[in-house]
Write a protein that holds these residues in place. Structure first.
Motif, PDB file in Angstrom:
ATOM      1  N   SER A   1     -10.953   3.882  -0.052  1.00 23.81           N
ATOM      2  CA  SER A   1     -10.335   2.873   1.449  1.00 23.81           C
ATOM      3  C   SER A   1     -10.781   3.254   2.509  1.00 23.81           C
ATOM      4  N   TYR A   2     -11.684   4.406   2.660  1.00 28.14           N
ATOM      5  CA  TYR A   2     -12.604   4.849   4.167  1.00 28.14           C
ATOM      6  C   TYR A   2     -14.206   4.253   3.367  1.00 28.14           C
TER       7      TYR A   2
ATOM      8  N   ALA B   1      -4.823   5.686   1.618  1.00 29.06           N
ATOM      9  CA  ALA B   1      -5.861   6.527   0.857  1.00 29.06           C
ATOM     10  C   ALA B   1      -5.125   8.023   0.330  1.00 29.06           C
ATOM     11  N   HIS B   2      -4.121   8.219   0.890  1.00 26.69           N
ATOM     12  CA  HIS B   2      -3.208   9.200   0.350  1.00 26.69           C
ATOM     13  C   HIS B   2      -2.688   8.962  -1.003  1.00 26.69           C
TER      14      HIS B   2
ATOM     15  N   ASP C   1       0.910  -1.421   0.308  1.00 27.29           N
ATOM     16  CA  ASP C   1      -0.366   0.322   0.121  1.00 27.29           C
ATOM     17  C   ASP C   1       0.740   1.375  -0.019  1.00 27.29           C
TER      18      ASP C   1
ATOM     19  N   ASN D   1      -8.076   9.451  -1.697  1.00 23.06           N
ATOM     20  CA  ASN D   1      -9.166   8.713  -2.151  1.00 23.06           C
ATOM     21  C   ASN D   1     -10.203   7.768  -1.150  1.00 23.06           C
TER      22      ASN D   1
ATOM     23  N   SER E   1     -13.413  11.458  -4.269  1.00 23.54           N
ATOM     24  CA  SER E   1     -11.916  11.388  -4.130  1.00 23.54           C
ATOM     25  C   SER E   1     -11.770  13.302  -3.534  1.00 23.54           C
TER      26      SER E   1
END
Length: 423
Positions: free
Chosen positions: A340-341, A285-286, A241, A337, A347
Motif C-alpha cells: 500500500s506504500y 495495509a494494517h 479496505d 503490508n 511485509s
C-alpha cells in the motif's frame, strides 16, 4: 510448531468452492504428461539460539547454517473414467556451517560424536488415482490436516507415509480420510523416525458461504491418543479496505491404548481440551490481531508423533506453543503490508504472547512470554521472481521452564528461499 492456520483453512475452502457441477476434474484431464508439474524449492537457513540462565557446563548456544533442496514431481492423471498418476519427492540437505559446540539446532542429523552430518537426503513416491473429483494417494506425501500435519519449520519438511483420500464432489465441501503408518522427522532419513505406528484420520471442511466455513476432524493414533478437532472461520467485510476475521479452534484429546504420553506428574493419562479464539481487524495495509488460548483438563495439549504441525491453535508461535496443562495465554499481533506504500512484496510482523497458570514440574502457576519480530521481502518480477528474504527474531522468557523445561532463549533465523517451477 504452527503459526495461524487461516491460510490452510482458506485453501481447503477454495478447493471445495472451486468445483463446478458441469464437469469434474477428471473429465477435464489433459493427460499424464500434459498436466505434469516439476518444482524445486531451495532454502538457505541460518539458525541461532542463545540459551539464558543455563546451568554451568551446559551448552549455552546452538548456531548452524544449511542449504536445502526440495524437488517435487506431480504427474497429471491419465484420461478416462479412472485417472492414474504418480508423485515423487526428492530432498537434499547440506551443512554450510556448524561445529561440535554449536550443533543441536535440529537442521541436521547428529552423529554419536555430537557433530552434525555434512549432508543428508531422502526420497519417496506415491501412486494416485482419481475418479470424478475424488483422489486417492498412497505413499509418501506432505499433509496439512489439523489432526495430522507435517512440519516444515527447519531445512527440510517432515514426510508422511500412508494413504489419503480427498473428496471434492459437493460444492463447498472437502472431505478427507486417511490411514498412515510412518512419519519421518525433518532432520532424519530413516523410516518412521517419529515412531508413528498407525494413525487413522477423518474429517472435512464445509463453506456455508464465501466468508463462513467450519471444519471437523477425528484421529486415532495407536498407543498414544484420539483427538477431535473443530474450527469456525468467519470473515466479515466492512468496506473495500476494512474487514474482520474471527477464528475459533478446539481440540479434545484423550489417551488411548498404551497411553505413551502422560501428564507432567507422570501418573495421569491425557484427558484435556484446548481452544483458541482470535479476532483480526484489517484496515488497508494494517492488520491488528488479538487472541486467547486455554488448556483445561489433565496434561498438555500433546502432538508430534502425529506431525510437528498438528497444533492449529492461535498461540502456537515461533518458540513456545503455550500448551501446558491449565495454561491461559493472550496474544497481541500487528502486521504491515508495504504494498500500500509502494513497496509490493515487503511485509513486517510483530507479536507478543504471555501465558500463566501452567502446571509443570516444580510449579502449578508457571509463567512464560514470547516476543516475535519478522520482516520479509519477496521479489515481484524479473528473472529471480518469487525469491524471498526473511528475518525472524524471537525472545522467549520463563523462569519456570514452562516449555518442556526449556530455558529462556534469544533466537534468530535468516531464511532465503527460491521456488522454481520447471514444468
Amino acid at each position: 510448531m504452527r503459526v495461524m492456520k487461516w491460510s490452510i483453512i482458506a485453501l481447503a475452502v477454495a478447493a471445495g468452492t472451486s468445483q463446478m457441477a458441469v464437469a469434474s476434474s477428471q473429465d477435464e484431464s489433459k493427460g499424464f504428461i500434459e498436466d505434469s508439474k516439476l518444482n524445486v524449492k531451495t532454502r538457505m537457513l541460518y539458525f541461532s539460539r542463545d540459551f539464558r540462565n543455563v546451568p554451568n557446563g551446559s551448552q549455552s548456544r546452538v548456531e548452524e547454517t544449511g542449504l536445502g533442496f526440495l524437488g517435487t514431481y506431480e504427474s497429471g492423471f491419465t484420461q478416462g473414467v479412472v485417472g492414474f498418476g504418480v508423485d515423487a519427492i526428492g530432498m537434499l540437505g547440506l551443512k554450510l556451517d556448524s561445529g561440535k559446540g554449536r550443533a543441536g539446532t535440529g537442521l541436521f542429523p547428529e552423529g554419536s560424536d555430537g557433530r552434525s552430518q555434512d549432508d543428508y537426503s531422502e526420497g519417496g513416491g506415491a501412486v494416485k488415482l482419481r475418479i470424478s473429483d475424488t483422489v486417492l494417494k498412497v505413499g509418501n506425501q506432505f499433509t496439512a490436516l489439523p489432526v495430522l500435519a507435517t512440519d516444515d519449520s527447519r531445512l527440510l519438511p517432515e514426510v508422511a507415509e500412508g494413504a489419503l483420500i480427498t473428496m471434492d464432489e459437493i460444492k463447498g465441501l472437502t472431505l478427507h480420510a486417511g490411514h498412515f503408518t510412518g512419519l519421518n522427522a525433518q532432520a532424519q532419513t530413516f523410516r518412521d523416525s517419529l515412531h508413528l505406528t498407525k494413525a487413522d484420520v477423518f474429517g472435512g471442511t464445509y463453506a456455508f458461504t464465501d466468508n463462513l466455513s467450519t471444519s471437523l476432524y477425528y484421529s486415532k493414533v495407536e498407543d498414544y491418543w484420539r483427538k477431535y478437532y473443530a474450527n469456525i472461520n468467519w470473515a466479515l467485510p466492512i468496506s473495500d479496505d476494512q474487514g474482520l476475521v474471527f477464528d475459533v479452534n478446539f481440540y479434545d484429546t484423550k489417551s488411548d491404548g498404551d497411553g505413551k504420553v502422560r501428564t507432567f506428574d507422570g501418573e495421569t493419562e491425557l484427558d484435556n481440551q484446548a481452544y483458541s479464539l482470535s479476532a483480526a481487524y484489517n484496515i488497508g495495509a494494517h492488520t491488528f490481531t488479538i487472541a486467547h488460548q486455554q488448556i483445561t483438563g489433565d496434561g498438555d495439549y500433546a502432538y508430534g508423533v502425529d506431525g510437528g504441525g498438528t497444533i492449529f491453535l492461535a498461540n502456537s508461535v515461533a518458540r513456545s506453543d503455550f500448551n501446558a496443562e491449565d495454561e491461559k495465554s493472550w496474544q497481541a499481533r500487528y502486521d504491515l503490508n508495504m504494498a500500500s506504500y509502494g513497496v509490493p512484496g515487503l511485509s513486517f510482523m510483530a507479536r507478543y504472547v504471555t501465558g500463566e497458570g501452567a502446571n509443570v514440574e516444580g510449579t502449578t502457576n508457571g509463567k512464560e512470554w514470547e516476543r516475535d519480530i519478522e520482516a520479509k521481502y519477496v521479489l515481484q518480477e524479473g528473472p529471480a521472481k518469487d525469491l524471498s528474504f526473511r528475518v525472524r527474531q524471537a525472545t522467549y522468557r520463563s523462569a519456570d521452564g514452562v516449555y518442556y523445561g526449556s530455558p529462556s532463549i534469544d533466537e534468530l533465523r535468516l531464511i532465503v528461499e527460491y521456488p522454481l517451477s520447471i514444468l
